[in-house]
Write a protein that holds these residues in place. Sequence first.
Motif, PDB file in Angstrom:
ATOM      1  N   LYS A  18      60.658  67.428  91.276  1.00 39.41           N
ATOM      2  CA  LYS A  18      60.128  66.436  92.213  1.00 39.41           C
ATOM      3  C   LYS A  18      61.085  65.275  92.454  1.00 39.41           C
ATOM      4  O   LYS A  18      60.959  64.578  93.453  1.00 39.41           O
ATOM      5  CB  LYS A  18      58.767  65.923  91.756  1.00 39.41           C
ATOM      6  CG  LYS A  18      58.777  64.982  90.567  1.00 39.41           C
ATOM      7  CD  LYS A  18      57.330  64.530  90.295  1.00 39.41           C
ATOM      8  CE  LYS A  18      57.215  63.407  89.283  1.00 39.41           C
ATOM      9  NZ  LYS A  18      57.510  63.819  87.907  1.00 39.41           N
TER      10      LYS A  18
ATOM     11  N   SER B 246      58.240  57.019  83.315  1.00 39.81           N
ATOM     12  CA  SER B 246      59.517  57.147  83.998  1.00 39.81           C
ATOM     13  C   SER B 246      60.268  55.820  83.942  1.00 39.81           C
ATOM     14  O   SER B 246      59.669  54.770  83.688  1.00 39.81           O
ATOM     15  CB  SER B 246      59.237  57.548  85.445  1.00 39.81           C
ATOM     16  OG  SER B 246      60.357  58.147  86.031  1.00 39.81           O
TER      17      SER B 246
ATOM     18  N   GLU C 299      62.600  67.278  80.260  1.00 38.70           N
ATOM     19  CA  GLU C 299      62.353  67.453  81.700  1.00 38.70           C
ATOM     20  C   GLU C 299      62.906  66.259  82.479  1.00 38.70           C
ATOM     21  O   GLU C 299      62.159  65.571  83.171  1.00 38.70           O
ATOM     22  CB  GLU C 299      60.836  67.541  81.962  1.00 38.70           C
ATOM     23  CG  GLU C 299      60.102  68.622  81.204  1.00 38.70           C
ATOM     24  CD  GLU C 299      58.574  68.488  81.312  1.00 38.70           C
ATOM     25  OE1 GLU C 299      58.072  67.433  81.771  1.00 38.70           O
ATOM     26  OE2 GLU C 299      57.894  69.438  80.930  1.00 38.70           O
TER      27      GLU C 299
HETATM   28  C1  LIG Z   1      57.997  63.109  86.949  1.00 38.74           C
HETATM   29  C2  LIG Z   1      58.009  63.957  85.722  1.00 38.74           C
HETATM   30  C3  LIG Z   1      59.201  64.183  85.028  1.00 38.74           C
HETATM   31  C4  LIG Z   1      60.506  63.529  85.406  1.00 38.74           C
HETATM   32  O1  LIG Z   1      60.493  62.164  85.157  1.00 38.74           O
HETATM   33  P1  LIG Z   1      61.834  61.296  85.332  1.00 38.74           P
HETATM   34  O2  LIG Z   1      61.391  59.923  85.015  1.00 38.74           O
HETATM   35  O3  LIG Z   1      62.293  61.457  86.721  1.00 38.74           O
HETATM   36  O4  LIG Z   1      62.829  61.818  84.342  1.00 38.74           O
HETATM   37  C5  LIG Z   1      59.168  65.042  83.947  1.00 38.74           C
HETATM   38  N1  LIG Z   1      58.017  65.631  83.554  1.00 38.74           N
HETATM   39  C6  LIG Z   1      56.847  65.430  84.188  1.00 38.74           C
HETATM   40  C7  LIG Z   1      55.632  66.116  83.722  1.00 38.74           C
HETATM   41  C8  LIG Z   1      56.800  64.585  85.293  1.00 38.74           C
HETATM   42  O5  LIG Z   1      55.641  64.373  85.914  1.00 38.74           O
END
Ligand SMILES: *Cc1c(COP(=O)(O)O)cnc(C)c1O
Length: 422
Positions: free
Chosen positions: A64, A206, A277
């Motif tokens: 995303k 985040s 992630e």
């Molecule tokens: C948005 C999201 C991420 C990524 O977060 P970042 O702050 O961009 O690294 C990872 N895992 C999940 C479940 C998310 O919703």
Amino acid sequence: MSFPIPTLSREQGELRLEDVALNDIAARFGTPTFVYSARAMREAYAAYAEALSGVPSQVCYAVKANSNLAVLGLFARLGAGFDIVSGGELARVLAAGGQADRVVFSGVGKSAAEIEQALSAGIQCFNIESRAELARIAAIASRLGRTAPVAFRVNPAVDPKTHPYISTGLRSNKFGVDFDEAFELYREAARQPALRVSGIACHIGSQLLDPAPVAEAAEKVLGLVDRLSDEGIALDHIDLGGGLGIRYDDESPPSVADYLAPLLARYGTRRETLCFEPGRSLVGNAGLLLTKVELLKHGVEKNFAVVDAAMNDLARPALYDAYHAAVPVSTRAEATTRRYDIVGPICESGDFLARERDLALADGDLIALLSAGAYGMTMSSNYNTRPRAAEVLVDGSRTFVARDRETVASLLRHEHALPSDF
Ligand SMILES: *Cc1c(COP(=O)(O)O)cnc(C)c1O
């Protein structure tokens, strides 16, 4: 101060991303255009790979943040897995050359159709976010005669100390299952023949700038994994989510190695695959939004630089009051420096991209809004019937159009004028 984008430089007054002048990009592809640096993405990925080289590990890029097919393809070639939140994102990963068996599927509202799609594709794991979803996935897998690999996304109730809209691991958030309920849910899942309990997941927020909350969440998660193992439920992976922050302004985020150090020290020589992630920290500072000054408006109280990008292209300033550095592409000695709000043409007072910046500008100048590689294009819209920007990937001296600029005709294609007989 240096630019937050590591591959951005100024040579003889002109901004360059890697070996390509931004002036040339604007001349060839127009504006507004998102421009991404392949080298910055590879370097950001390498920082995770190096920090995790001592443990069994997997990096699942959070689609995303920036879901352009070329960006996904670049990470797939580096060996990344993917964290998706919709069937559409799964389709993108596959179209980009990613492997289904390296995909984890997060999100509180996976539809029956998305679950079927993911089961048929053979994804690595569903990160389940509620008891109701557990029942839904088990029923669908059983009906299709498949076994669904599952993890629970637990909510460790730690405060990530970030913007409230991007905190996800508090008790009051909609995400994940309650930490105290998780043990019982794992026992239920383990009893279901259509499910294979595969892992555990957690993602607390985040733009995190402090390693402590993640280490605290990891501590809780590892404790739960050990209790499950005593119960005979062995997991094969532990997914600690994304969230590492980047520099937009004067923040000083830890390096990936420093961010992960406390956690890796605690992790020791465990056998489970340790997954992350990351989204923003892989692509945020690999991208910028290139825009042109349409006109300058010098007022009594305020000066406005009206540009051809707007909140529909880059929503973060309007949405979170986020900061993006605004850098003129060519330095201009002759213009007077004034304090500007950089605004778009959209009919909303919230349509600003940067506020109170001291800049020497003239009509037609190009401005680069930095750190726009994450949550830029993916959050864009067609508000005010504005065709979305083009996306260009730079690699050394090469450029690649990763997305054509939309046209008004392409926007109208999905609509139907009222027929006379209706
Ligand atoms: C948005 C999201 C991420 C990524 O977060 P970042 O702050 O961009 O690294 C990872 N895992 C999940 C479940 C998310 O919703």
